[in-house]
Design a protein around this motif. Structure first.
Motif, PDB file in Angstrom:
ATOM      1  N   SER A 271      15.412  36.917  40.245  1.00 27.56           N
ATOM      2  CA  SER A 271      16.658  36.683  40.978  1.00 27.56           C
ATOM      3  C   SER A 271      17.797  36.305  40.042  1.00 27.56           C
ATOM      4  CB  SER A 271      16.493  35.591  42.037  1.00 27.56           C
ATOM      5  OG  SER A 271      15.452  35.923  42.906  1.00 27.56           O
ATOM      6  N   LEU A 272      17.790  36.837  38.850  1.00 32.70           N
ATOM      7  CA  LEU A 272      18.858  36.529  37.900  1.00 32.70           C
ATOM      8  C   LEU A 272      19.748  37.738  37.632  1.00 32.70           C
ATOM      9  CD1 LEU A 272      16.812  34.439  35.293  1.00 32.70           C
ATOM     10  CD2 LEU A 272      18.339  33.599  37.070  1.00 32.70           C
ATOM     11  N   TYR A 273      19.493  38.798  38.351  1.00 32.57           N
ATOM     12  CA  TYR A 273      20.262  40.024  38.133  1.00 32.57           C
ATOM     13  C   TYR A 273      21.621  39.890  38.815  1.00 32.57           C
ATOM     14  CZ  TYR A 273      21.330  44.990  37.949  1.00 32.57           C
ATOM     15  OH  TYR A 273      21.914  46.195  37.696  1.00 32.57           O
ATOM     16  N   ARG A 274      22.680  40.273  38.107  1.00 30.71           N
ATOM     17  CA  ARG A 274      24.025  40.123  38.651  1.00 30.71           C
ATOM     18  C   ARG A 274      24.668  41.461  38.959  1.00 30.71           C
ATOM     19  NH1 ARG A 274      25.711  34.799  36.049  1.00 30.71           N
ATOM     20  NH2 ARG A 274      23.648  33.904  35.865  1.00 30.71           N
ATOM     21  N   THR A 275      25.436  41.489  40.012  1.00 30.60           N
ATOM     22  CA  THR A 275      26.193  42.704  40.319  1.00 30.60           C
ATOM     23  C   THR A 275      27.661  42.322  40.514  1.00 30.60           C
ATOM     24  OG1 THR A 275      25.677  42.383  42.642  1.00 30.60           O
ATOM     25  CG2 THR A 275      24.296  43.941  41.431  1.00 30.60           C
ATOM     26  N   LEU A 276      28.512  43.312  40.502  1.00 32.89           N
ATOM     27  CA  LEU A 276      29.945  43.062  40.644  1.00 32.89           C
ATOM     28  C   LEU A 276      30.372  43.232  42.091  1.00 32.89           C
ATOM     29  CD1 LEU A 276      31.147  45.154  37.557  1.00 32.89           C
ATOM     30  CD2 LEU A 276      30.831  42.685  37.685  1.00 32.89           C
ATOM     31  N   ARG A 277      31.285  42.383  42.519  1.00 32.14           N
ATOM     32  CA  ARG A 277      31.908  42.573  43.833  1.00 32.14           C
ATOM     33  C   ARG A 277      33.308  43.115  43.612  1.00 32.14           C
ATOM     34  NH1 ARG A 277      29.087  38.162  46.858  1.00 32.14           N
ATOM     35  NH2 ARG A 277      27.608  39.409  48.054  1.00 32.14           N
ATOM     36  N   THR A 278      33.706  44.053  44.437  1.00 31.52           N
ATOM     37  CA  THR A 278      35.002  44.701  44.238  1.00 31.52           C
ATOM     38  C   THR A 278      36.034  44.189  45.233  1.00 31.52           C
ATOM     39  OG1 THR A 278      33.740  46.629  43.626  1.00 31.52           O
ATOM     40  CG2 THR A 278      36.103  46.936  43.926  1.00 31.52           C
ATOM     41  N   LEU A 279      37.146  43.726  44.692  1.00 32.22           N
ATOM     42  CA  LEU A 279      38.224  43.224  45.548  1.00 32.22           C
ATOM     43  C   LEU A 279      39.247  44.324  45.829  1.00 32.22           C
ATOM     44  CD1 LEU A 279      36.963  40.534  44.605  1.00 32.22           C
ATOM     45  CD2 LEU A 279      39.269  39.580  44.559  1.00 32.22           C
ATOM     46  N   HIS A 280      39.787  44.294  47.041  1.00 29.45           N
ATOM     47  CA  HIS A 280      40.813  45.273  47.408  1.00 29.45           C
ATOM     48  C   HIS A 280      42.100  44.587  47.819  1.00 29.45           C
ATOM     49  CE1 HIS A 280      37.956  48.597  47.231  1.00 29.45           C
ATOM     50  NE2 HIS A 280      37.084  47.765  47.791  1.00 29.45           N
ATOM     51  N   SER A 281      42.274  43.380  47.329  1.00 31.83           N
ATOM     52  CA  SER A 281      43.497  42.644  47.671  1.00 31.83           C
ATOM     53  C   SER A 281      43.804  41.726  46.507  1.00 31.83           C
ATOM     54  CB  SER A 281      43.240  41.805  48.926  1.00 31.83           C
ATOM     55  OG  SER A 281      42.318  40.782  48.617  1.00 31.83           O
ATOM     56  N   PRO A 282      45.008  41.138  46.481  1.00 29.80           N
ATOM     57  CA  PRO A 282      45.252  40.153  45.429  1.00 29.80           C
ATOM     58  C   PRO A 282      44.332  38.952  45.614  1.00 29.80           C
ATOM     59  CG  PRO A 282      47.200  40.449  46.838  1.00 29.80           C
ATOM     60  CD  PRO A 282      46.146  41.336  47.375  1.00 29.80           C
ATOM     61  N   GLU A 283      44.175  38.173  44.538  1.00 31.51           N
ATOM     62  CA  GLU A 283      43.353  36.974  44.591  1.00 31.51           C
ATOM     63  C   GLU A 283      44.137  35.871  45.290  1.00 31.51           C
ATOM     64  OE1 GLU A 283      40.397  36.885  42.429  1.00 31.51           O
ATOM     65  OE2 GLU A 283      40.122  34.776  41.968  1.00 31.51           O
ATOM     66  N   GLY A 284      43.680  35.480  46.482  1.00 26.79           N
ATOM     67  CA  GLY A 284      44.341  34.398  47.205  1.00 26.79           C
ATOM     68  C   GLY A 284      43.301  33.614  47.970  1.00 26.79           C
TER      69      GLY A 284
END
Ligand SMILES: *Cc1c(COP(=O)(O)O)cnc(C)c1O
Length: 651
Positions: A271-284
């Protein structure tokens, strides 16, 4: 009908025939002509020089006498130097129960100019070939695949494999070792029926014109004639030759990839595998991730300025005036007026004489720490929970690193006394990035003064976050200890980042002018990297201006922490934080991951922090608050987190 074709090319040097090249084939009649011309072409274009004598001999073979054998299995050792090859050879010879391997390898290295091979009794090391100068020659061999050779170029691998396969099939021969005498063929081999044909890359330096081969003989000396007869006269066709060296090389690559596959699989298992999350908006405070809006509790953008109008406008102006890139490092062509202004602003903000910008906080730490003790010996004392970029800077410094227990000033002093360094540095995060607690600055400064050490504090999560007006750790303690003088709370170096509260990217060091001058001249991550873009500098400046004008932003952020901790407490979850980072201890990595995945579905985006970022079995849910979170948002988050904790029990 099959024919044997042999080519030998030589040149007279000082009255003696010097061998240039040789080759042989077993061929069908139809390809005799083509092969003859190819072999002659090879003879006259050899790297060893032009021959003045070429002999081509063709004779018919009795087909029923031809022995058909399978090619040896091929593998490639991971050797990278002659020394490694010799050691490998000795090891392999042991596998053949040959204990005098070292002497045999020595002999191989000293057979410089023999045409044939040494026939060696591997136990007594007696040489059994009749003519020691000429050696044993192996002839009458080829492979099926060679029936229609396409070009004159020698395929070393192919020919060596054919020869080795014939040799190890000879009576009383248990193996062969070989270094090619071809100046540009650096791959040797060891062959035996037991482990096949093992290629040994880099067994000799490039352009080294000597080589040799030894046939490893174990048996009655009376039977030597039988062996030599086989080697010199028995026609052998080798079948099922595997694809050539390119393929063997791919096999090595495939091996290295297999390790990568294995390591990725292990990460997933644990359970140490990392994946990326994709944002579709500015960081707020809210972000759109994978098409859905989530409450963001994981951002370092503490003051929520990345989409601020003023910041965006200033940044746009900078791009309009200065373009998109600085085009060079600060020391060459990339030093703009903008960079100097921001350094000036930061010096004022931190109350230091000078400032030096870096491209990221990571590069600031690596650059400062590795430069500080150039050409001297020092000891660096580093908190065990310091940020990875500090750890990497320490490694790069090449100095002795002493890690002290987290924020444990007794342990720190003990270790300082133990090592009593002439020069040294105490290194600590101001706000620890995972746990959110605050370094004991007054004590760190006191110890550094007492023992004449430098002190450096990483304010990545402190700047814009702690202290009455967000000026960081010194201001935070000034408020607590009214009696302490400013210098008792001022480290030699403040390191900080522009990428968190300041809504940009970049890092910096603040300190005395002499120190900053020194770093400008020695910090390699500063010197050898293109300067920050005008846009990055402008957005950091604009954010800093907003922070100075609106201390209420900081106050709101600090109030949010208190409010959120209190909200968690009403659910029986006890946490404490004076920064914007609120850790919720979970422990088990898998459980932490499950809870955060569930929360994500429920509309809350926060991180499960696991090993190696925190210690094994100490996984946390890390909540990072922003000034723009509302009370309503935080109440919702506290409720959901409590629900998640209840849903996924400890196993
Ligand atoms: C984020 C961080 C850094 C690195 O800063 P970047 O600008 O993101 O490279 C350094 N130290 C600490 C403590 C951090 O949290």
């Amino acid at each position: 009908m099959l024919f044997s074709m042999k080519m030998r090319a030589s040149k007279k040097v000082l009255g003696k025939d010097e061998h240039i090249s040789g080759a042989e084939r077993i061929l069908e009649e139809t390809s005799l002509e083509d092969s003859a011309s190819l072999l002659i072409k090879r003879a006259i274009s050899h790297t060893k020089g032009k021959p003045d004598f070429i002999q081509l001999k063709v004779e018919q073979l009795a087909e029923e006498k031809i022995l058909h054998v399978n090619a040896l299995a091929v593998s490639t050792a991971k050797t990278t130097s002659p020394e490694e090859c010799y050691a490998f050879l000795v090891q392999k010879l042991l596998e053949l129960d040959i204990v005098r391997g070292k002497e045999i390898v020595d002999l191989l290295l000293h057979t410089k100019s023999m045409r044939g091979a040494i026939l060696l009794d591997v136990d007594s090391l007696v040489r059994l070939e009749n003519d020691h100068e000429r050696g044993v020659r192996v002839t009458y061999m080829d492979s099926r695949e060679n029936f229609f050779p396409k070009d004159s170029k020698k395929n070393h691998f192919h020919e060596a494999l054919v020869l080795a396969t014939k040799v190890v099939n000879a009576p009383n021969i248990i193996g062969e070792i070989c270094i090619s005498d071809d100046p540009d063929y650096q791959t040797g081999y060891i062959a035996s029926l037991r482990f096949g044909y093992v290629r040994l890359p880099k067994i000799k330096p490039l352009n080294y014109p000597y080589g040799g081969r030894i046939f490893l003989y174990r048996g009655k000396h009376l039977e030597v004639e039988k062996t030599i007869d086989f080697l010199e006269k028995m026609p052998v066709l080798v079948e099922n030759i595997p694809p050539a060296p390119e393929c063997a090389k791919e096999k090595v690559d495939a091996n290295s990839y297999r390790n990568i596959y294995d390591k990725v699989a292990t990460l997933k298992e644990k359970s140490l595998y990392r994946t990326l999350r994709t944002l579709h908006s500015p960081e707020g405070a809210f972000v759109v991730v994978e098409g859905k809006e989530k409450l963001l509790l994981a951002s370092n953008s503490y003051l929520d300025l990345t989409f601020n109008n003023e910041v965006k406008e200033e940044t746009t102006l900078a791009i309009k005036h200065y373009g998109t890139s600085s085009g060079g490092s600060r020391l060459t062509t990339g030093n703009f007026y903008l960079h100097e202004e921001l350094e000036h602003d930061l010096s004022l903000f931190k109350g230091t004489e000078a400032t030096l910008l870096f491209n990221t906080g990571y590069m600031a730490n690596v650059g400062i720490i590795s430069a500080l003790f150039k050409n001297e010996k020092a000891v660096i004392f580093s908190d065990e929970l310091n940020h990875a970029s500090i750890i990497d800077g320490c490694k790069l410094s090449g100095q002795k690193i002493v890690v002290y227990k987290h924020n444990d000033m007794e342990d720190l002093e003990e270790k300082i006394c133990l090592h009593a360094p002439k020069a040294g540095l105490i290194l600590s995060d101001a706000v620890f990035s995972m746990e959110g607690d605050i370094a004991n600055l007054p004590k760190i400064i006191a110890l550094s003064k007492k023992y004449s050490l430098f002190s450096m504090i990483d304010e990545a999560h402190a700047l814009g976050v702690i202290g009455k007006t967000g000026r960081g750790i010194t201001e935070y303690f000034e408020d607590k200890y009214l009696l302490l003088a400013k210098e008792e709370l001022t480290p030699d170096i403040y390191m900080g980042t522009l990428s968190k509260a300041l809504a940009s990217e970049g890092g910096f060091a603040c300190g005395k002018k002499i120190l900053i001058d020194y770093l400008r001249n020695t910090a390699r991550s500063f010197i050898f990297s293109t300067a920050l873009t005008p846009a990055s500098v402008a957005s950091a400046r604009a954010s800093l201006k907003i922070l100075l004008k609106n201390p209420s932003l900081v106050t709101k952020l600090q109030e949010n922490t208190r409010f959120f901790c209190h909200a968690l407490e009403t659910y029986g979850i006890v946490t404490k934080s004076d920064s914007a980072i609120v850790p919720i201890l979970i422990g088990d990595e898998k459980r932490a991951q499950e809870i955060s995945a569930w929360l994500f579905n429920e509309g809350i985006f926060l991180s499960a922090i696991r090993y190696p970022t925190v210690r094994r079995g100490k996984a946390i849910l890390r909540v990072a608050l922003m000034a723009s979170h509302s009370h309503e948002d935080l109440l919702f988050a506290a409720k959901k987190i409590a629900e998640g904790l209840a849903r996924f029990k400890n196993v």
